[in-house]
Design a protein around this motif. Structure first.
Motif, mmCIF file in Angstrom:
data_model
loop_
_atom_site.group_PDB
_atom_site.id
_atom_site.type_symbol
_atom_site.label_atom_id
_atom_site.label_comp_id
_atom_site.label_asym_id
_atom_site.label_seq_id
_atom_site.Cartn_x
_atom_site.Cartn_y
_atom_site.Cartn_z
ATOM 1 N N HIS A 1 -0.349 -1.211 13.381
ATOM 2 C CA HIS A 1 0.483 -0.945 12.205
ATOM 3 C C HIS A 1 -0.285 -0.358 11.031
ATOM 4 O O HIS A 1 0.292 0.341 10.201
ATOM 5 C CB HIS A 1 1.255 -2.212 11.791
ATOM 6 N N ASP A 2 -1.589 -0.603 10.928
ATOM 7 C CA ASP A 2 -2.380 -0.041 9.825
ATOM 8 C C ASP A 2 -3.375 1.024 10.285
ATOM 9 O O ASP A 2 -4.248 1.430 9.499
ATOM 10 C CB ASP A 2 -3.128 -1.155 9.082
ATOM 11 N N GLU B 1 2.264 5.050 7.544
ATOM 12 C CA GLU B 1 3.023 4.297 8.539
ATOM 13 C C GLU B 1 3.365 5.185 9.740
ATOM 14 O O GLU B 1 3.329 4.731 10.889
ATOM 15 C CB GLU B 1 4.322 3.749 7.923
ATOM 16 N N HIS C 1 7.468 -0.754 8.696
ATOM 17 C CA HIS C 1 6.940 -2.069 8.305
ATOM 18 C C HIS C 1 6.741 -2.242 6.809
ATOM 19 O O HIS C 1 6.512 -3.360 6.347
ATOM 20 C CB HIS C 1 5.646 -2.394 9.077
ATOM 21 N N THR C 2 6.844 -1.161 6.034
ATOM 22 C CA THR C 2 6.796 -1.288 4.565
ATOM 23 C C THR C 2 8.140 -0.953 3.940
ATOM 24 O O THR C 2 8.204 -0.649 2.751
ATOM 25 C CB THR C 2 5.707 -0.383 3.964
ATOM 26 N N THR D 1 7.450 -6.501 10.972
ATOM 27 C CA THR D 1 7.606 -6.562 9.523
ATOM 28 C C THR D 1 7.492 -7.990 9.009
ATOM 29 O O THR D 1 6.858 -8.232 7.965
ATOM 30 C CB THR D 1 8.951 -5.951 9.105
#
Length: 213
Positions: free
Chosen positions: A65-66, A81, A112-113, A129
């Motif tokens: 995810h990062d 993202e 997820h953000t 998330t």
């Protein structure tokens, strides 16, 4: 043998092990530990809510995810993202993962953000998330037992000053493409870290568009 932390078994498939190694080779210790914690918080949330989720897909979403914050996977003009989601997609394709599963992981990372939407989607998307929000924002912190929080963080520590340091990591990953933060939470990071940053304004864009009325 698969590792079990806070009652959650870490996936031990070939693709999960390869993902772990790739993330270890690409991210620093802070992002690696953060990503692993995201998996556990997401899985524990799934257990608490009685959701039927695929641990391997959740693990891949959490671990990638990062990745878009890293130099290796950062594009010049896409949201970080999306960069991370694209990296996960390419990785999963190389292992022959079904397209529906790839799309779930891609969407989980890409959203997820974006609060308020993933929670209404399929479990992989919702739980990535949820894991991120727990680890970064402390959302639902009290829904996790002290024992579970302690066990996860004992294995994957939150380093001293994690709060400030994760913001620094966000900033380093997006500072060269501030336009990608329009309409999302990472605009707050630039507002904090860059005194010259000026937010784009949604209403100004409407009023200044080429439409005559």
């Amino acid at each position: 043998m698969s590792q079990i932390i806070a009652g959650i078994r870490v996936p031990d498939s070939n693709i999960a092990r390869a993902a772990t190694q790739l993330v270890r080779d690409t991210e620093d210790e802070l992002l690696y530990n953060h990503s692993r914690r995201v998996f556990f918080w997401g899985a524990l949330t799934g257990e608490r809510k009685g959701l039927k989720y695929d641990p391997e897909l959740l693990y891949l979403g959490a671990m990638f995810h990062d990745m878009g914050l890293t130099e290796k996977y950062s594009s010049p003009d896409l949201r970080f993202e999306v960069d991370g989601a694209n990296a996960a997609r390419a990785f999963m394709k190389s292992y022959g993962v079904p397209e529906r599963d790839i799309e779930d992981v891609w969407t989980a990372i890409a959203l997820h953000t974006t609060p308020g939407i993933p929670e209404h989607m399929r479990p992989t998307i919702a739980l990535v998330t949820a894991g991120v929000e727990m680890d970064v924002l402390g959302i639902a912190y009290d829904h996790f037992s002290h024992e579970h929080r302690h066990e996860v963080c004992a294995c994957h520590p939150r380093e001293d000053n994690f709060k400030e340091n994760i913001i620094d990591h966000f900033y380093e990953g997006i500072k060269k493409k501030p336009e990608t933060t329009f309409g999302n939470v990472k605009a707050d990071v630039l507002a904090l870290k860059d005194r010259n940053y000026k937010r784009m304004n949604f209403c100004s864009i409407i009023l200044c568009s080429a439409w005559p009325t």
